[in-house]
Write a protein that holds these residues in place. Sequence first.
Motif, PDB file in Angstrom:
ATOM      1  N   GLU A 183       0.827  -1.208   0.000  1.00  0.00           N
ATOM      2  CA  GLU A 183       0.000   0.000   0.000  1.00  0.00           C
ATOM      3  C   GLU A 183       0.861   1.257   0.000  1.00  0.00           C
ATOM      4  O   GLU A 183       0.589   2.218  -0.733  1.00  0.00           O
ATOM      5  N   ALA A 184       1.907   1.257   0.819  1.00  0.00           N
ATOM      6  CA  ALA A 184       2.805   2.417   0.876  1.00  0.00           C
ATOM      7  C   ALA A 184       3.522   2.611  -0.460  1.00  0.00           C
ATOM      8  O   ALA A 184       3.746   3.743  -0.894  1.00  0.00           O
ATOM      9  N   LEU A 185       3.861   1.515  -1.125  1.00  0.00           N
ATOM     10  CA  LEU A 185       4.484   1.614  -2.438  1.00  0.00           C
ATOM     11  C   LEU A 185       3.548   2.267  -3.446  1.00  0.00           C
ATOM     12  O   LEU A 185       3.971   3.076  -4.280  1.00  0.00           O
ATOM     13  N   GLY A 186       2.271   1.912  -3.368  1.00  0.00           N
ATOM     14  CA  GLY A 186       1.294   2.505  -4.269  1.00  0.00           C
ATOM     15  C   GLY A 186       1.167   4.003  -4.070  1.00  0.00           C
ATOM     16  O   GLY A 186       1.156   4.784  -5.029  1.00  0.00           O
ATOM     17  N   VAL A 187       1.076   4.396  -2.806  1.00  0.00           N
ATOM     18  CA  VAL A 187       0.987   5.832  -2.495  1.00  0.00           C
ATOM     19  C   VAL A 187       2.261   6.548  -2.941  1.00  0.00           C
ATOM     20  O   VAL A 187       2.207   7.630  -3.544  1.00  0.00           O
ATOM     21  N   ALA A 188       3.404   5.914  -2.676  1.00  0.00           N
ATOM     22  CA  ALA A 188       4.682   6.527  -3.051  1.00  0.00           C
ATOM     23  C   ALA A 188       4.798   6.675  -4.563  1.00  0.00           C
ATOM     24  O   ALA A 188       5.288   7.699  -5.058  1.00  0.00           O
ATOM     25  N   LYS A 189       4.327   5.677  -5.300  1.00  0.00           N
ATOM     26  CA  LYS A 189       4.429   5.755  -6.759  1.00  0.00           C
ATOM     27  C   LYS A 189       3.628   6.934  -7.293  1.00  0.00           C
ATOM     28  O   LYS A 189       4.062   7.629  -8.211  1.00  0.00           O
ATOM     29  N   ILE A 190       2.452   7.162  -6.715  1.00  0.00           N
ATOM     30  CA  ILE A 190       1.618   8.272  -7.179  1.00  0.00           C
ATOM     31  C   ILE A 190       2.228   9.616  -6.789  1.00  0.00           C
ATOM     32  O   ILE A 190       2.375  10.521  -7.616  1.00  0.00           O
ATOM     33  N   VAL A 191       2.628   9.734  -5.515  1.00  0.00           N
ATOM     34  CA  VAL A 191       3.189  11.001  -5.032  1.00  0.00           C
ATOM     35  C   VAL A 191       4.531  11.305  -5.690  1.00  0.00           C
ATOM     36  O   VAL A 191       4.843  12.470  -6.006  1.00  0.00           O
ATOM     37  N   LEU A 192       5.323  10.255  -5.927  1.00  0.00           N
ATOM     38  CA  LEU A 192       6.644  10.449  -6.518  1.00  0.00           C
ATOM     39  C   LEU A 192       6.609  10.426  -8.037  1.00  0.00           C
ATOM     40  O   LEU A 192       7.662  10.418  -8.690  1.00  0.00           O
ATOM     41  N   GLY A 193       5.404  10.400  -8.585  1.00  0.00           N
ATOM     42  CA  GLY A 193       5.258  10.470 -10.031  1.00  0.00           C
ATOM     43  C   GLY A 193       5.115  11.906 -10.489  1.00  0.00           C
ATOM     44  O   GLY A 193       6.037  12.705 -10.422  1.00  0.00           O
ATOM     45  N   TRP A 194       3.894  12.257 -10.917  1.00  0.00           N
ATOM     46  CA  TRP A 194       3.661  13.604 -11.446  1.00  0.00           C
ATOM     47  C   TRP A 194       3.920  14.715 -10.422  1.00  0.00           C
ATOM     48  O   TRP A 194       4.546  15.725 -10.768  1.00  0.00           O
ATOM     49  N   PRO A 195       3.474  14.598  -9.155  1.00  0.00           N
ATOM     50  CA  PRO A 195       3.768  15.679  -8.199  1.00  0.00           C
ATOM     51  C   PRO A 195       5.257  15.945  -8.027  1.00  0.00           C
ATOM     52  O   PRO A 195       5.690  17.101  -7.981  1.00  0.00           O
ATOM     53  N   LEU A 196       6.065  14.879  -7.922  1.00  0.00           N
ATOM     54  CA  LEU A 196       7.509  15.078  -7.786  1.00  0.00           C
ATOM     55  C   LEU A 196       8.092  15.676  -9.057  1.00  0.00           C
ATOM     56  O   LEU A 196       8.987  16.529  -9.009  1.00  0.00           O
ATOM     57  N   TRP A 197       7.574  15.234 -10.193  1.00  0.00           N
ATOM     58  CA  TRP A 197       8.034  15.792 -11.468  1.00  0.00           C
ATOM     59  C   TRP A 197       7.733  17.289 -11.536  1.00  0.00           C
ATOM     60  O   TRP A 197       8.569  18.084 -11.968  1.00  0.00           O
ATOM     61  N   LEU A 198       6.539  17.688 -11.076  1.00  0.00           N
ATOM     62  CA  LEU A 198       6.199  19.110 -11.053  1.00  0.00           C
ATOM     63  C   LEU A 198       7.132  19.891 -10.127  1.00  0.00           C
ATOM     64  O   LEU A 198       7.515  21.027 -10.430  1.00  0.00           O
ATOM     65  N   ALA A 199       7.486  19.275  -8.989  1.00  0.00           N
ATOM     66  CA  ALA A 199       8.428  19.925  -8.087  1.00  0.00           C
ATOM     67  C   ALA A 199       9.781  20.116  -8.775  1.00  0.00           C
ATOM     68  O   ALA A 199      10.425  21.172  -8.633  1.00  0.00           O
ATOM     69  N   GLY A 200      10.212  19.098  -9.525  1.00  0.00           N
ATOM     70  CA  GLY A 200      11.463  19.215 -10.268  1.00  0.00           C
ATOM     71  C   GLY A 200      11.392  20.312 -11.317  1.00  0.00           C
ATOM     72  O   GLY A 200      12.345  21.082 -11.492  1.00  0.00           O
ATOM     73  N   VAL A 201      10.250  20.395 -12.005  1.00  0.00           N
ATOM     74  CA  VAL A 201      10.071  21.453 -13.007  1.00  0.00           C
ATOM     75  C   VAL A 201      10.093  22.825 -12.337  1.00  0.00           C
ATOM     76  O   VAL A 201      10.619  23.797 -12.892  1.00  0.00           O
ATOM     77  N   ALA A 202       9.524  22.919 -11.118  1.00  0.00           N
ATOM     78  CA  ALA A 202       9.546  24.190 -10.385  1.00  0.00           C
ATOM     79  C   ALA A 202      10.976  24.606 -10.068  1.00  0.00           C
ATOM     80  O   ALA A 202      11.332  25.791 -10.176  1.00  0.00           O
ATOM     81  N   VAL A 203      11.807  23.633  -9.676  1.00  0.00           N
ATOM     82  CA  VAL A 203      13.218  23.942  -9.406  1.00  0.00           C
ATOM     83  C   VAL A 203      13.902  24.393 -10.696  1.00  0.00           C
ATOM     84  O   VAL A 203      14.692  25.357 -10.706  1.00  0.00           O
TER      85      VAL A 203
END
Length: 226
Positions: A183-203
């Motif tokens: 379950e934690a892997l599933g949540v991590a995959k979603i959070v570390l997908g597009w949201p993390l990518w957007l954070a990288g784009v912000a940087v």
Amino acid sequence: MSADERAAAQTVEQLIRRRLSAALGGWRGSLETALPTIAFIALWSWRQDLQLAVWTAVGVAVVLAVVRVVQRSSLQHVFGAVIATGLAAFFAMRSGRAEDAFLPGMLLSGAYLVGTVVSILVRWPAVGFLVGAGDPRVADDPFGWRRDAGMVRVCSRLSWVLVGVYVVRLSIQIPLYLAAQVEALGVAKIVLGWPLWLAGVAVMGWLLVRGNTPQQLDPEVAQSSS
């Protein structure tokens, strides 16, 4: 890169901002990528049935692809979701372990991490290809961005941001995988997908706003593109 576009952008950073905005996908592509994972985790958490969870995720990916076909819209993002879901299903069904559904994505992130570092070291930075993808003339000159020394330097700095994204992703996912926290892997995959990518784009955007690198296109290239 056209002469008109270069004239409108006074610095490398301005030109890259234009190109990245053209190359990045929107919210629908990110949703199509996340939905099969959400379906997998929901069914696994509810029934603890690996086959049901896997086939539900595959079914969601196929439905998304059919909707795209009916609407005659681009299959780029949903096709990636179908392939990723198919690989996840294969790994999980073969081993019988639900956490192995996340192994292909982790292996892909590891490959991207190594590939991005290598691209920087050999001065073909990965972000440069994203910049090139936003060029309407990419079919005629896919590597035109590399003729600008300033462009290569800035794209190298931005590519280190991608390296950071992959390091963050793997540093969280690997311990969860080893602990079989599905379950934690599933949540991590979603959070570390597009949201993390957007954070990288912000940087990246922050670096571009702060930068002021002059364009250094070879004069012969500038004359040929005018």
